[in-house]
Design an enzyme around this catalytic site. Structure first.
Site, PDB file in Angstrom:
ATOM      1  CG  ASN A  54      -1.667   1.271   1.417  1.00  0.00           C
ATOM      2  OD1 ASN A  54      -1.846   2.026   0.457  1.00  0.00           O
ATOM      3  ND2 ASN A  54      -2.133   1.540   2.634  1.00  0.00           N
ATOM      4  CD1 TRP A  55       3.973   1.305  -2.665  1.00  0.00           C
ATOM      5  CD2 TRP A  55       3.809   2.273  -4.681  1.00  0.00           C
ATOM      6  NE1 TRP A  55       4.866   0.683  -3.506  1.00  0.00           N
ATOM      7  CE2 TRP A  55       4.791   1.250  -4.752  1.00  0.00           C
ATOM      8  CE3 TRP A  55       3.533   3.021  -5.840  1.00  0.00           C
ATOM      9  CZ2 TRP A  55       5.497   0.973  -5.921  1.00  0.00           C
ATOM     10  CZ3 TRP A  55       4.232   2.732  -7.004  1.00  0.00           C
ATOM     11  CH2 TRP A  55       5.195   1.728  -7.037  1.00  0.00           C
ATOM     12  CE  LYS A  56       0.082   3.519   4.703  1.00  0.00           C
ATOM     13  NZ  LYS A  56       0.066   3.676   6.131  1.00  0.00           N
ATOM     14  CG  HIS A 112      -5.789   2.492   4.875  1.00  0.00           C
ATOM     15  ND1 HIS A 112      -5.331   3.441   5.750  1.00  0.00           N
ATOM     16  CD2 HIS A 112      -4.843   1.531   4.819  1.00  0.00           C
ATOM     17  CE1 HIS A 112      -4.135   3.062   6.189  1.00  0.00           C
ATOM     18  NE2 HIS A 112      -3.817   1.909   5.641  1.00  0.00           N
ATOM     19  CD  GLU A 148      -2.762   5.952   6.414  1.00  0.00           C
ATOM     20  OE1 GLU A 148      -2.714   5.982   5.177  1.00  0.00           O
ATOM     21  OE2 GLU A 148      -1.885   5.392   7.119  1.00  0.00           O
ATOM     22  CD  GLU A 174      -3.629  -1.980   7.203  1.00  0.00           C
ATOM     23  OE1 GLU A 174      -2.576  -2.365   6.681  1.00  0.00           O
ATOM     24  OE2 GLU A 174      -4.122  -0.855   6.993  1.00  0.00           O
ATOM     25  N   GLY A 219       2.513   2.539  10.581  1.00  0.00           N
ATOM     26  CA  GLY A 219       3.519   3.579  10.387  1.00  0.00           C
ATOM     27  C   GLY A 219       4.223   3.992  11.671  1.00  0.00           C
ATOM     28  CB  SER A 240       5.113  -1.700  11.826  1.00  0.00           C
ATOM     29  OG  SER A 240       4.710  -0.362  12.090  1.00  0.00           O
ATOM     30  N   GLY A 255       4.978   1.263   4.480  1.00  0.00           N
ATOM     31  CA  GLY A 255       6.342   1.781   4.313  1.00  0.00           C
ATOM     32  C   GLY A 255       7.309   0.843   3.610  1.00  0.00           C
TER      33      GLY A 255
HETATM   34  P1  PGA Z   1       2.825   0.442   7.513  1.00  0.00           P
HETATM   35  O1  PGA Z   1       1.366   0.712   6.892  1.00  0.00           O
HETATM   36  O2  PGA Z   1       3.286  -0.892   6.974  1.00  0.00           O
HETATM   37  O3  PGA Z   1       3.669   1.574   7.021  1.00  0.00           O
HETATM   38  O4  PGA Z   1       2.673   0.416   8.998  1.00  0.00           O
HETATM   39  C1  PGA Z   1       0.418  -0.316   6.744  1.00  0.00           C
HETATM   40  C2  PGA Z   1      -0.847   0.220   6.117  1.00  0.00           C
HETATM   41  O5  PGA Z   1      -1.317   1.310   6.506  1.00  0.00           O
HETATM   42  O6  PGA Z   1      -1.430  -0.438   5.223  1.00  0.00           O
END
Ligand code: PGA
Length: 251
Positions: free
Chosen positions: A11-13, A96, A98, A169, A175, A215, A237
């Protein structure tokens, strides 16, 4: 019992321009070897056609990170399912944390988006659920996740639910470098399978793919993937760097 294929998705966001996506893809394709693990990159809309082209002839999938539930209309800034279908995307992240936190995504809009995807496409949704730190510390994590899944999957048929991916998640692990322990992750993924069984049946819960996200990195991928109810990972990430993402796929 269904044999679930491990599925590692990036997931590149909101990272990588087209040029950066192209550079990643060229390097990644060189490292990539067909394995028993399915993989995909979920990228910003502007990178999707670049990735589809770069991954053509490989088994690497491409996913979007959101979709609107209407085909078209006065929805400034949104992207519709027909637009994604034309590019040929394979997956779409839905709900997600976010998006729930910063963009008013609710269980209701998540449910509409899932229904739209199932009604009009073969795109596989990756539904994200998870509790925040306060909720975990209050002992409410499972209740929160159960409520999300019930609302998100409202009126979705078993045959559709069986095809989807659910990513657990925990918000406190995204993150932050703070991974859930494999036991915490495994426990919740097992609970999610139980919730799906309760909502549908044994066959559906056997088929649904359940990922852990938060993470995940090459160093902790093996112990996470070794948990029996965890079928894969959603990687933020660490999916931005070809070697790291490959290291997770080769867990
Ligand atoms: P992260 O993000 O691996 O950077 O913790 C995971 C995600 O939000 O899908």
């Amino acid at each position: 019992m269904a044999m679930r294929i491990p599925f590692i998705a990036g997931n590149w966001k909101m990272f990588k321009t087209k040029a950066e996506a192209k550079a990643f893809a060229e390097e990644f394709v060189k490292l990539y070897k067909d394995t028993d693990v399915k993989t995909a990159i979920c990228a910003p809309f502007t990178d999707l056609d670049t990735l589809k082209e770069a991954f053509a002839g490989t088994s690497i999938g491409v996913g979007a990170q959101n979709v609107h539930f209407e085909d078209s209309g006065a929805f400034t800034g949104e992207v519709s399912l027909p637009m994604l279908k034309e590019i040929g995307v394979d997956y779409c992240v839905i709900g997600h944390s976010e998006r729930r936190q910063y963009f008013n995504e609710t269980d209701e809009t998540v449910n509409k988006k899932l229904k739209k995807i199932f009604a009009d496409s073969d795109i596989v949704p990756i539904l994200c659920v998870g509790e925040n730190l306060d909720q975990r510390e209050a002992g409410k994590a499972q209740e929160i996740v159960e409520n999300q899944i019930k609302a998100d999957l409202k009126d979705i048929a078993a045959a559709d639910a069986a095809k989807m991916v659910i990513a657990y998640e925990p918000i406190w692990a995204i993150g932050t470098g703070k991974t859930a322990t494999p036991e915490q992750a495994g426990e919740m993924c097992a609970a999610i399978r139980g919730i799906v069984e309760k909502l549908y049946d044994e066959n559906t819960c056997d088929q649904v793919t359940i990922q852990y996200g938060g993470s995940v990195k090459p160093e902790n991928a093996t112990e996470i993937m070794n948990m029996p109810e965890i079928d894969g990972a959603l990687v933020g990430g660490a999916s931005l760097v070809p070697e790291k993402f490959m290291g997770i796929i080769n867990f």
